[in-house]
Design an enzyme around this catalytic site. Structure first.
Site, PDB file in Angstrom:
ATOM      1  N   ASP A  75     -86.997 -34.894 -61.189  1.00 12.60           N
ATOM      2  CA  ASP A  75     -87.986 -35.755 -60.528  1.00 12.60           C
ATOM      3  C   ASP A  75     -87.857 -35.771 -59.019  1.00 12.60           C
ATOM      4  OD1 ASP A  75     -85.503 -37.381 -61.024  1.00 12.60           O
ATOM      5  OD2 ASP A  75     -86.658 -38.891 -59.937  1.00 12.60           O
ATOM      6  N   ASP A  78     -82.095 -35.698 -57.828  1.00 15.27           N
ATOM      7  CA  ASP A  78     -81.051 -35.707 -58.847  1.00 15.27           C
ATOM      8  C   ASP A  78     -81.328 -34.618 -59.879  1.00 15.27           C
ATOM      9  OD1 ASP A  78     -83.173 -36.690 -60.325  1.00 15.27           O
ATOM     10  OD2 ASP A  78     -82.489 -38.772 -60.259  1.00 15.27           O
ATOM     11  N   TYR A 227     -87.088 -45.832 -63.103  1.00 17.51           N
ATOM     12  CA  TYR A 227     -88.525 -45.723 -63.359  1.00 17.51           C
ATOM     13  C   TYR A 227     -88.953 -46.728 -64.416  1.00 17.51           C
ATOM     14  CZ  TYR A 227     -88.359 -41.516 -60.531  1.00 17.51           C
ATOM     15  OH  TYR A 227     -88.185 -40.635 -59.494  1.00 17.51           O
ATOM     16  N   GLU A 464     -85.184 -38.774 -49.436  1.00 17.05           N
ATOM     17  CA  GLU A 464     -85.273 -38.102 -50.737  1.00 17.05           C
ATOM     18  C   GLU A 464     -86.697 -37.631 -51.015  1.00 17.05           C
ATOM     19  OE1 GLU A 464     -83.624 -38.636 -55.300  1.00 17.05           O
ATOM     20  OE2 GLU A 464     -83.994 -40.441 -54.097  1.00 17.05           O
TER      21      GLU A 464
END
Length: 486
Positions: A75, A78, A227, A464
């Site tokens: 995603d 990570d 999430y 990120e």
């Protein structure tokens, strides 16, 4: 007397004496925004992989459940596959390709390939085990304690699913939306694949509708706080039904979505809250098809736009001194790109029908929305107080220390020895050196509300990248490469 907001927006675009005047290369940015997805690939990589510093990873994904769940995307920075944001990414890439594919030129095959990399995986998740929908691979709580390349992963690849007894209407509704939208992308290019996507989308949507519940409640810490379905699941049911209706024209879905009562006002659009996106999609029928029964969705879209536009009497949206939309401090650019897609697409629908609307006494034209969308894209590409491009590899000044495991560590080519779970923290994660490998096209979380950006790998809210940030900007970039003068 009514005032026209377009003139005001022209002044707004020039806010701040430090904002540079730029001439972004939208064509280059478009190519890079799609190339980025190759850096997020999980599974066995194809021979035409252009980001060659990446290698095969996650080849045993699904083994703990005795199924094949290889493929798909990590995603963000990570090594976890979360299906809720992945499916949203897929839906947005598909919508971009449906609306703007004819203008993509050489990038169209790459956009389709990016979509198919996700849908091949989502099909496995939906069909591997009857009565189950797999919704993620990798324990985020374990993964986030490691800083290692995806190629070196040595943590357990836990498998997560929803079922009638542990429902997930949100992730199922989004998965159905992704498969239905993608079926339209491939309808002419690969009819057989398109039919498989649509057949599976119908099955997954039926599951979402029949077994109601939030996947956060079923899966807990496997998806929260990363999430969580903060907005509940009604928005995904509306979104999924809207896409199934677009793909099938089956009145069954029209009746369902009109009976949902998903009428909450909103001023955001993201992987979590799909209300605004579903309404824009449905407003297409009101404007382009002249179907008055969808006028409520058009009105809801225009209420949303009035909450977004600066200087609207009902605006609830903050802007930085440099003119960037600022919604939330954590990964703000995800909201900017998603909302910019809606601005661009609704302005397209408006232009087709010469439609305007009002926010109080302020008249909004298609150009009003286009100007604001262009401002947001240009800011991301370097027309901002710092003259910083927030897309890696685009322009001369861009983030060099992004919060991304694969990019922040040397590639297998330059460092074939394994880097274990804790091996990447020193000197790579905590070090100040630029990332050794370039994740070309990645758009990071972005600056703060004062236009400041520190390029700090540990400041993940700002440094990120994520698939859903990029997916939503593909459409606006495609439009801008053909309409540099709005």
């Amino acid at each position: 007397m009514e005032t026209r907001v377009t003139l005001w927006l022209l002044l707004f675009l020039c806010l701040g004496t430090n904002v540079v005047q730029g001439n972004p290369n939208y064509k280059d940015a478009l190519a890079k925004s799609i190339l980025f997805f190759q850096g997020q690939r999980s599974g066995r990589l194809p021979t035409n992989q252009l980001l060659s510093w990446r290698s095969n990873s996650g080849l045993s994904d699904g083994a703990l459940a005795r199924v094949d769940l290889t493929g798909g995307y990590y995603d963000a920075g990570d090594n976890v596959k979360f299906n809720l944001p992945m499916a949203y990414t897929t839906t947005m890439l598909s919508w971009s390709t449906l609306e703007y594919g004819k203008r993509m030129g050489a990038q169209l095959p790459d956009a389709r390939a990016a979509i198919r990399w996700a849908t091949d995986y989502l099909l496995k998740c939906a069909t591997a085990t009857p009565g189950k929908l797999y919704v993620g691979v990798g324990d985020p709580n374990v993964d986030h304690k490691c800083w290692e390349r995806p190629e070196d992963m040595d943590t357990a690849r836990s498998v997560y699913s929803v079922s009638p007894s542990n429902p997930g209407s949100d992730v199922a509704g989004e998965t159905a939306a992704a498969l239905a939208a993608a079926s339209l992308v491939f309808r002419a290019a690969d009819p057989k694949y398109s039919r498989l996507l649509l057949k599976t989308a119908k099955q997954v949507m039926q599951f979402a509708m029949q077994y109601r519940g939030a996947y956060s409640d079923s899966l807990g810490s496997a998806v929260c706080p990363f999430y969580c379905s903060y907005s509940g699941y009604k928005d995904e049911l509306l979104w999924g039904a809207a896409w199934l209706y677009r793909a099938t024209n089956d009145v069954y879905y029209a009746n369902f979505l009109k009976s949902l009562g998903a009428n909450d006002a909103t001023d955001i659009f993201s992987w979590d809250n799909k209300l605004a996106g579903a309404r824009v999609l449905l407003s297409r029928r009101a404007l382009l098809n002249k179907d008055g029964s969808y006028d409520q969705f058009r009105q809801q879209v225009e209420d949303f736009m009035c909450r977004i536009l600066p200087n609207s009497p009902s605006s609830t949206t903050q802007y930085t001194p440099g003119g960037l939309m600022f919604k939330l401090s954590e990964s703000n650019l995800q909201y900017v790109t998603s909302i910019t897609f809606l601005l661009t697409t609704y302005s397209k629908y408006m232009s087709s029908t010469k439609h305007t609307f009002s926010c109080g006494n302020m008249v909004v034209t298609p150009s009003t929305l286009k100007y604001l969308a262009k401002k947001q894209v240009d800011y991301i590409l370097g027309v901002n107080p710092l003259k910083m491009s927030y897309m890696v590899g685009y322009g001369t000044t861009f983030p060099r220390r992004i919060h991304h495991r694969g990019s922040s560590l040397p590639s297998l080519v330059s460092h074939p020895q394994a880097i274990g779970c804790q091996g990447g923290f020193q000197p790579f994660y905590y070090g100040s050196s630029p990332n050794p490998t370039l994740l070309t096209g990645a758009i990071v979380g972005g600056p703060d509300q004062n236009d400041a950006f520190s390029d700090d790998r540990t400041a993940y809210s700002h440094s990120e990248p994520a698939t859903y940030i990029n997916a939503a900007i593909v459409g606006p970039l495609t439009t801008l490469q053909h309409h540099t003068q709005l």
